[in-house]
Scaffold this motif. Structure first.
Motif, PDB file in Angstrom:
ATOM      1  N   UNK A 184      42.252  53.369  31.943  1.00  0.00           N
ATOM      2  CA  UNK A 184      40.668  53.348  31.639  1.00  0.00           C
ATOM      3  C   UNK A 184      40.030  52.267  31.659  1.00  0.00           C
ATOM      4  N   UNK A 185      38.827  52.373  32.029  1.00  0.00           N
ATOM      5  CA  UNK A 185      38.035  51.106  31.654  1.00  0.00           C
ATOM      6  C   UNK A 185      38.072  50.310  32.493  1.00  0.00           C
ATOM      7  N   UNK A 186      38.931  50.196  33.804  1.00  0.00           N
ATOM      8  CA  UNK A 186      39.425  49.423  35.034  1.00  0.00           C
ATOM      9  C   UNK A 186      38.311  48.944  35.673  1.00  0.00           C
ATOM     10  N   UNK A 187      38.586  48.320  36.311  1.00  0.00           N
ATOM     11  CA  UNK A 187      37.060  48.073  37.849  1.00  0.00           C
ATOM     12  C   UNK A 187      37.749  48.563  39.170  1.00  0.00           C
ATOM     13  N   UNK A 188      37.242  48.937  39.799  1.00  0.00           N
ATOM     14  CA  UNK A 188      37.275  49.298  41.107  1.00  0.00           C
ATOM     15  C   UNK A 188      38.446  48.212  42.218  1.00  0.00           C
ATOM     16  N   UNK A 189      38.585  46.927  42.002  1.00  0.00           N
ATOM     17  CA  UNK A 189      39.159  45.498  42.371  1.00  0.00           C
ATOM     18  C   UNK A 189      40.097  46.162  41.617  1.00  0.00           C
ATOM     19  N   UNK A 190      40.215  46.109  40.759  1.00  0.00           N
ATOM     20  CA  UNK A 190      42.098  46.628  39.972  1.00  0.00           C
ATOM     21  C   UNK A 190      42.741  47.520  40.183  1.00  0.00           C
TER      22      UNK A 190
END
Length: 100
Positions: A17-23
């Motif tokens: 959760x609370x990731x970025x699209x790139x990650x």
């Protein structure tokens, strides 16, 4: 027809959760057998997947899992996976553009 956007109805397993699209994209590249760029408005099991296009989905073929990221309004981007079946995998292959 109103599309359902409640991703919780898929009963997904939360990877991060609370990731970025790139990650999320990097995780999908490293951890799935196939990866697809999906068109805006695509659905998984009738649930519209939210996010800024282009969106990417990965397939874990042996486990028949679909790995994707979803933007939960007011909460951020979540990386998730759900069990799929042959029809679900075929739909993604048909609608998406294969990346790997």
């Amino acid at each position: 027809m109103m599309l359902n956007r409640c991703v919780n109805k898929l009963q997904p397993d939360l990877i991060k959760e609370e990731t970025t699209p790139d990650e999320a994209i990097e995780y999908i590249k490293r951890n799935t057998s196939e990866m697809y760029e999906m068109p805006e408005g695509f659905t998984i099991k009738g649930i519209s997947i939210l996010g800024k296009p282009p969106l990417y989905v990965g397939l874990k073929l042996k486990r028949k899992e679909i790995v994707f990221y979803f933007k939960k309004p007011c909460f951020g981007t979540y990386l998730m996976k759900v069990k799929g079946n042959d029809e679900d995998l075929a739909k993604i292959r048909e609608e998406g553009k294969r990346i790997k």
